[in-house]
Enzyme design. Structure first.
Site, PDB file in Angstrom:
ATOM      1  N   ARG A   1       7.342  -8.530  15.793  1.00 25.38           N
ATOM      2  CA  ARG A   1       7.956  -7.139  15.232  1.00 25.38           C
ATOM      3  C   ARG A   1       6.860  -6.104  15.803  1.00 25.38           C
ATOM      4  O   ARG A   1       5.672  -6.156  15.709  1.00 25.38           O
ATOM      5  CB  ARG A   1       7.746  -7.099  13.770  1.00 25.38           C
ATOM      6  CG  ARG A   1       8.303  -5.953  13.169  1.00 25.38           C
ATOM      7  CD  ARG A   1       8.014  -6.172  11.523  1.00 25.38           C
ATOM      8  NE  ARG A   1       8.748  -4.960  11.034  1.00 25.38           N
ATOM      9  CZ  ARG A   1       8.556  -3.988  10.896  1.00 25.38           C
ATOM     10  NH1 ARG A   1       6.993  -3.341  11.224  1.00 25.38           N
ATOM     11  NH2 ARG A   1       8.950  -2.794  10.079  1.00 25.38           N
TER      12      ARG A   1
ATOM     13  N   HIS B   1       4.710   0.107  -0.210  1.00 27.80           N
ATOM     14  CA  HIS B   1       5.561  -0.560   0.776  1.00 27.80           C
ATOM     15  C   HIS B   1       4.644  -1.628   1.349  1.00 27.80           C
ATOM     16  O   HIS B   1       3.357  -1.526   1.240  1.00 27.80           O
ATOM     17  CB  HIS B   1       5.990   0.346   1.945  1.00 27.80           C
ATOM     18  CG  HIS B   1       5.192   1.164   2.532  1.00 27.80           C
ATOM     19  ND1 HIS B   1       4.565   2.078   2.065  1.00 27.80           N
ATOM     20  CD2 HIS B   1       4.570   0.860   3.736  1.00 27.80           C
ATOM     21  CE1 HIS B   1       3.750   3.018   2.942  1.00 27.80           C
ATOM     22  NE2 HIS B   1       3.616   2.189   3.958  1.00 27.80           N
TER      23      HIS B   1
ATOM     24  N   ASP C   1       0.817   5.022   1.714  1.00 27.59           N
ATOM     25  CA  ASP C   1       0.130   5.922   2.890  1.00 27.59           C
ATOM     26  C   ASP C   1      -0.471   7.053   2.276  1.00 27.59           C
ATOM     27  O   ASP C   1      -0.193   7.481   1.367  1.00 27.59           O
ATOM     28  CB  ASP C   1       1.182   6.373   3.955  1.00 27.59           C
ATOM     29  CG  ASP C   1       1.920   5.125   4.439  1.00 27.59           C
ATOM     30  OD1 ASP C   1       1.242   4.156   4.692  1.00 27.59           O
ATOM     31  OD2 ASP C   1       2.756   5.479   5.240  1.00 27.59           O
TER      32      ASP C   1
ATOM     33  N   HIS D   1       0.810  -1.079  -0.129  1.00 34.01           N
ATOM     34  CA  HIS D   1       0.106   0.110  -0.004  1.00 34.01           C
ATOM     35  C   HIS D   1       0.829   1.201   0.004  1.00 34.01           C
ATOM     36  O   HIS D   1       1.993   1.104   0.121  1.00 34.01           O
ATOM     37  CB  HIS D   1      -0.899   0.127   1.204  1.00 34.01           C
ATOM     38  CG  HIS D   1      -0.134   0.073   2.629  1.00 34.01           C
ATOM     39  ND1 HIS D   1       0.470  -0.831   3.177  1.00 34.01           N
ATOM     40  CD2 HIS D   1       0.040   1.268   3.267  1.00 34.01           C
ATOM     41  CE1 HIS D   1       1.162  -0.312   4.315  1.00 34.01           C
ATOM     42  NE2 HIS D   1       0.700   0.847   4.412  1.00 34.01           N
TER      43      HIS D   1
END
Length: 182
Positions: free
Chosen positions: A129, A119, A65, A63
């Site tokens: 994570r 990204h 941002d 996607h």
């Protein structure tokens, strides 16, 4: 968290002023940048649970941002950007460094001189994570248009309010930018 948010707001205003300077744009055109509370911000804490077989899991689908930009703090690897002609490239964490992803709104504002970054997050290791993302945008009623075009350069995008663009992206994630292209 409140202290971190304040520091990110200061950093974001500084970055935005530098970007506007690079674009040869006056702060008067973007008077919301310097005012406290003028920008729309969000702090997002991300947790990707441990996966025993990380190659079979996607942390976050590809996607861009929506924001002007996102300031990201990451401690473990997993972030990847799509590099034209190369494919997916890992963005490895660097101690005491932040990652800045350009978003759709800065892509529009800069007439694509600052391209938005496609990204994703992949799970590469069998451990949890964490990341902290700070999103920086103009107010929702702000109207965006390509700024400081040099002579002969034509705008690639029509004027659009932040609220209208967010609505377009919510309905058509992959086609929001192309829907306002001139």
């Amino acid at each position: 968290m409140e202290d971190y948010q304040k520091k990110m707001e200061e950093l974001a205003r500084t970055l935005m002023r530098q970007i506007l300077k690079y674009l040869a744009t006056s702060e008067e055109e973007m008077n919301w940048v310097g005012s406290l509370g003028g920008a729309s911000t969000a702090l997002q804490l991300n947790s990707y649970p441990m996966c025993p077989d990380p190659h079979r899991a996607m942390g976050l689908a590809p996607h861009t941002d929506t924001s002007l930009f996102t300031i990201l703090h990451q401690r473990t690897s997993g972030l990847q950007i799509l590099k034209e002609g190369v494919g997916w490239v890992s963005v490895h964490p660097v101690t005491r460094a932040l990652v800045v992803n350009i978003g759709d709104l800065l892509h529009i504002l800069s007439n694509a001189r600052f391209p938005c970054v496609l990204h994703r997050v992949v799970m590469k290791e069998p451990k949890q994570r964490f990341s902290v993302a700070f999103f920086y945008s103009p107010p929702v009623d702000f109207h965006l248009y390509p700024l400081a075009l040099s002579s002969g350069q034509i705008p690639l995008y029509r004027s659009v309010s932040v609220a209208e663009y967010v609505g377009k992206k919510a309905k058509n994630l992959d086609k929001a930018l192309s829907s306002i292209r001139i």
